[in-house]
Enzyme design. Structure first.
Site, PDB file in Angstrom:
ATOM      1  N   ASN A   1      15.100  50.324  19.025  1.00  0.00           N
ATOM      2  CA  ASN A   1      13.965  49.494  18.631  1.00  0.00           C
ATOM      3  C   ASN A   1      13.178  50.052  17.447  1.00  0.00           C
ATOM      4  OD1 ASN A   1      14.811  47.978  20.761  1.00  0.00           O
ATOM      5  ND2 ASN A   1      13.017  48.329  22.030  1.00  0.00           N
TER       6      ASN A   1
ATOM      7  N   HIS B   1      25.359  48.618  23.782  1.00  0.00           N
ATOM      8  CA  HIS B   1      24.299  48.641  22.774  1.00  0.00           C
ATOM      9  C   HIS B   1      24.573  49.696  21.703  1.00  0.00           C
ATOM     10  CE1 HIS B   1      20.743  46.548  21.791  1.00  0.00           C
ATOM     11  NE2 HIS B   1      19.836  47.393  22.236  1.00  0.00           N
TER      12      HIS B   1
ATOM     13  N   ASN C   1      16.400  43.753  18.363  1.00  0.00           N
ATOM     14  CA  ASN C   1      15.228  44.578  18.066  1.00  0.00           C
ATOM     15  C   ASN C   1      15.474  45.628  16.992  1.00  0.00           C
ATOM     16  OD1 ASN C   1      13.504  43.215  19.803  1.00  0.00           O
ATOM     17  ND2 ASN C   1      14.134  44.448  21.556  1.00  0.00           N
TER      18      ASN C   1
ATOM     19  N   ASP D   1      25.623  45.662  17.407  1.00  0.00           N
ATOM     20  CA  ASP D   1      26.139  44.759  18.442  1.00  0.00           C
ATOM     21  C   ASP D   1      25.483  43.389  18.308  1.00  0.00           C
ATOM     22  OD1 ASP D   1      23.710  46.246  19.332  1.00  0.00           O
ATOM     23  OD2 ASP D   1      23.855  44.912  21.054  1.00  0.00           O
TER      24      ASP D   1
END
Length: 185
Positions: free
Chosen positions: A66, A19, A112, A91
């Site tokens: 997020n 991530h 997100n 990513d």
């Protein structure tokens, strides 16, 4: 002025996880070019540099993935950077590991961080440099994105990071999204 930002999560716990591909790609570029993120403001680590006569801000939001848009919007608003002069590196689970794709705008694709940027900027008209991390095969999405690359996967990512360096340089030179897509997708 250009804003180039990598997406990821702050802290050692997330340092080399899938991530954090955006952070890793930006770190690769910065290291290769002798640059460091020397400022801590706008809920992010950043630096402002003059490259080929162009003012460029490199940013790694420290808000967690997020909420990435909060940091990016603060920088964009403070420096009056237009959305089309922003390049977001992140990513993408819908592509094979190490594959890159450039987009000029579009939907979030369920990411997100991208959703947050769209909400905070009030537009989807910013550039994305997506790097594939593929979908997990036999594990949850959360455990997949929060795990590191194995050696074979890392070799693919290292090759992608080399290509990304060229994409970033072309973006700084003012090459438009259509040129970048034709050249690198």
């Amino acid at each position: 002025m250009k804003l180039i930002t990598g997406l990821g999560n702050p802290g050692r716990k997330y340092d080399q996880t899938k991530h954090n591909t955006g952070f890793m790609a930006l770190d690769h570029y910065l290291e290769k070019n002798g640059l460091t993120l020397d400022k801590n403001k706008f809920e992010g680590l950043w630096t402002k540099q003059k490259i080929n006569g162009e003012d460029v801000i490199f940013l790694e939001p420290q808000t967690f993935m997020n909420d990435s848009g909060k940091s990016i919007a603060q920088v964009a608003n403070f420096f009056k950077i237009k959305p089309e002069d922003i390049l977001v590196i992140h990513d993408d689970m819908d592509m094979p590991i190490g594959k890159i794709r450039i987009r000029a705008n579009g939907k979030s694709g369920g990411h997100n961080g991208i959703k947050s940027i769209m909400a905070c900027l009030g537009t989807n008209n910013f550039n994305r440099l997506k790097i594939g991390i593929r979908h997990p095969e036999n594990e949850s999405v959360v455990s997949w994105v929060l795990s590191p690359f194995n050696n074979d996967q890392q070799k693919l990512m290292d090759a992608a990071f080399e290509t990304n360096e060229n994409v970033i340089n072309d973006f700084i030179k003012g090459k438009n999204a259509q040129y970048l897509m034709n050249q690198y997708n």
